[in-house]
Structures are given as structure tokens and as C-alpha cells.
Design a protein around this motif. Structure first.
Motif, PDB file in Angstrom:
ATOM      1  N   LEU A 161      -5.706   9.294  -0.887  1.00 22.52           N
ATOM      2  CA  LEU A 161      -6.279   8.201  -1.668  1.00 22.52           C
ATOM      3  C   LEU A 161      -6.727   7.061  -0.765  1.00 22.52           C
ATOM      4  CD1 LEU A 161      -3.558   8.046  -4.459  1.00 22.52           C
ATOM      5  CD2 LEU A 161      -5.848   9.045  -4.657  1.00 22.52           C
ATOM      6  N   ASP A 195       2.771   2.426   0.542  1.00 25.83           N
ATOM      7  CA  ASP A 195       1.367   2.611   0.178  1.00 25.83           C
ATOM      8  C   ASP A 195       0.666   3.536   1.167  1.00 25.83           C
ATOM      9  OD1 ASP A 195       1.646   0.944  -2.010  1.00 25.83           O
ATOM     10  OD2 ASP A 195       0.626  -0.763  -1.089  1.00 25.83           O
ATOM     11  N   HIS A 249      -5.696   2.776  -9.726  1.00 26.59           N
ATOM     12  CA  HIS A 249      -4.606   3.450 -10.440  1.00 26.59           C
ATOM     13  C   HIS A 249      -3.566   2.442 -10.923  1.00 26.59           C
ATOM     14  CE1 HIS A 249      -5.925   7.539  -9.878  1.00 26.59           C
ATOM     15  NE2 HIS A 249      -6.015   7.381  -8.564  1.00 26.59           N
ATOM     16  N   ALA A 279       1.698   7.141   0.642  1.00 31.29           N
ATOM     17  CA  ALA A 279       1.065   7.708  -0.560  1.00 31.29           C
ATOM     18  C   ALA A 279      -0.403   8.013  -0.307  1.00 31.29           C
ATOM     19  CB  ALA A 279       1.219   6.740  -1.735  1.00 31.29           C
ATOM     20  N   ARG A 280      -1.088   7.114   0.406  1.00 28.54           N
ATOM     21  CA  ARG A 280      -2.511   7.360   0.711  1.00 28.54           C
ATOM     22  C   ARG A 280      -2.667   8.623   1.548  1.00 28.54           C
ATOM     23  NH1 ARG A 280      -2.729   1.749   1.184  1.00 28.54           N
ATOM     24  NH2 ARG A 280      -2.612   1.812   3.448  1.00 28.54           N
ATOM     25  N   GLU A 294      -8.777   3.240  -4.514  1.00 27.36           N
ATOM     26  CA  GLU A 294      -8.268   4.158  -5.543  1.00 27.36           C
ATOM     27  C   GLU A 294      -6.843   3.791  -5.945  1.00 27.36           C
ATOM     28  OE1 GLU A 294     -10.611   8.316  -4.622  1.00 27.36           O
ATOM     29  OE2 GLU A 294      -9.031   7.682  -3.220  1.00 27.36           O
ATOM     30  N   MET A 295      -6.021   3.416  -4.974  1.00 32.24           N
ATOM     31  CA  MET A 295      -4.651   3.009  -5.278  1.00 32.24           C
ATOM     32  C   MET A 295      -4.653   1.789  -6.200  1.00 32.24           C
ATOM     33  SD  MET A 295      -2.169   4.773  -3.295  1.00 32.24           S
ATOM     34  CE  MET A 295      -0.934   3.588  -2.860  1.00 32.24           C
ATOM     35  N   GLU A 308      -7.468   2.799  -0.392  1.00 30.44           N
ATOM     36  CA  GLU A 308      -6.853   1.571  -0.928  1.00 30.44           C
ATOM     37  C   GLU A 308      -7.446   1.227  -2.290  1.00 30.44           C
ATOM     38  OE1 GLU A 308      -5.338  -1.762   2.085  1.00 30.44           O
ATOM     39  OE2 GLU A 308      -7.468  -1.290   2.327  1.00 30.44           O
ATOM     40  N   TYR A 357      -1.581  11.911  -0.613  1.00 31.94           N
ATOM     41  CA  TYR A 357      -2.462  12.279  -1.724  1.00 31.94           C
ATOM     42  C   TYR A 357      -3.946  12.094  -1.418  1.00 31.94           C
ATOM     43  CZ  TYR A 357       1.959  12.325  -4.155  1.00 31.94           C
ATOM     44  OH  TYR A 357       3.253  12.606  -4.524  1.00 31.94           O
ATOM     45  N   ASP A 366      -4.541  -5.895  -6.967  1.00 31.56           N
ATOM     46  CA  ASP A 366      -4.206  -5.131  -8.181  1.00 31.56           C
ATOM     47  C   ASP A 366      -4.428  -5.992  -9.426  1.00 31.56           C
ATOM     48  OD1 ASP A 366      -3.341  -3.075  -6.480  1.00 31.56           O
ATOM     49  OD2 ASP A 366      -1.215  -3.550  -6.745  1.00 31.56           O
TER      50      ASP A 366
END
Length: 127
Positions: free
Chosen positions: A21, A12, A29, A15-16, A25-26, A23, A19, A75
Motif C-alpha cells: 500500500l 505503518d 482506508h 503494513a505498507r 491508500e493507507m 501512504e 500489503y 487522515d
């Protein structure tokens, strides 16, 4: 309980960074991808089952979402809020079963959002 997965936090974080992003926004998504799949399944099923017509205001699809206490639980709470807010023409009643109270900041944020949207919560008594 035995964990059957690796720690995904480093993935995670990578990826943040890659890109740009947050937390939040992740989580959005992840919830959006799950929401699309849930809606696809429900829409296909409603074509087969004629009782699920959009004219029947009493007919809801109940979706059970299992939520832990960390960001993966967040999530799930984000998914519950999205399904309650805009279910794409499908009447959905999201129900959250949680193992315990949220512990991560983002999980608490998403749980509060789902609660404001009147999502029903159940909690383990042995949590």
C-alpha cells in the motif's frame, strides 16, 4: 503537550510493505473506516430524531475533526473530504480544527483536497 502514544510510523511502514500500500491508500482506508462509523452513528440518530428528515434541506450535521500536522492529521483531512463528497444521504458539514499548518507531504495533500471541497478550517492561535 505530552504524547500519550507510541510512534506508529514503524507499524505503518510494515503494513505498507506487507500489503503493498501507498501512504495515500493507507490514509484513504483510515478515512473510509471513520466515515462508515460517523455515518452509522448519524443514521441511527436521525431515526430517533424526527427533525432530521431528508426532506429538510436546511438540516446539516456538523462534524468537528481535530487534525494535527502529520499523517494522522492527514487522515482527518481525508475524512473531511470524504464526508463532504459522499455522505451517504446524510447532510454533513465537516469542520476541521487544526493545531498548526500541515507539515508532512501527505497531510498537506489531504488538507488541500479538503480545502478544494470547501471544508471550513479553524486553527489554534497559539499553534
Amino acid at each position: 503537550m505530552k504524547n500519550l502514544f507510541i510512534d506508529t510510523r514503524p507499524l505503518d511502514e510494515a503494513a505498507r510493505k506487507k500489503y503493498g500500500l501507498t501512504e495515500k491508500e493507507m490514509m484513504e482506508h483510515a478515512a473510509e473506516a471513520c466515515e462508515k462509523k460517523v455515518l452509522d452513528v448519524l443514521k441511527k440518530r436521525s431515526r430517533i430524531n424526527r427533525y432530521a428528515s431528508s426532506t429538510n434541506k436546511e438540516n446539516f450535521d456538523t462534524i468537528l475533526i481535530l487534525c494535527g500536522t502529520g499523517n494522522n492529521g492527514g487522515d482527518g483531512y481525508a475524512l473531511a473530504a470524504r464526508l463532504r463528497e459522499n455522505a451517504g444521504g446524510v447532510r454533513i458539514n465537516p469542520v476541521v480544527y487544526r493545531t498548526d499548518m500541515p507539515k508532512s507531504d501527505m497531510c498537506r495533500f489531504q488538507a488541500d483536497r479538503a480545502k478544494k471541497d470547501k471544508t471550513v478550517f479553524y486553527q489554534s492561535s497559539d499553534g
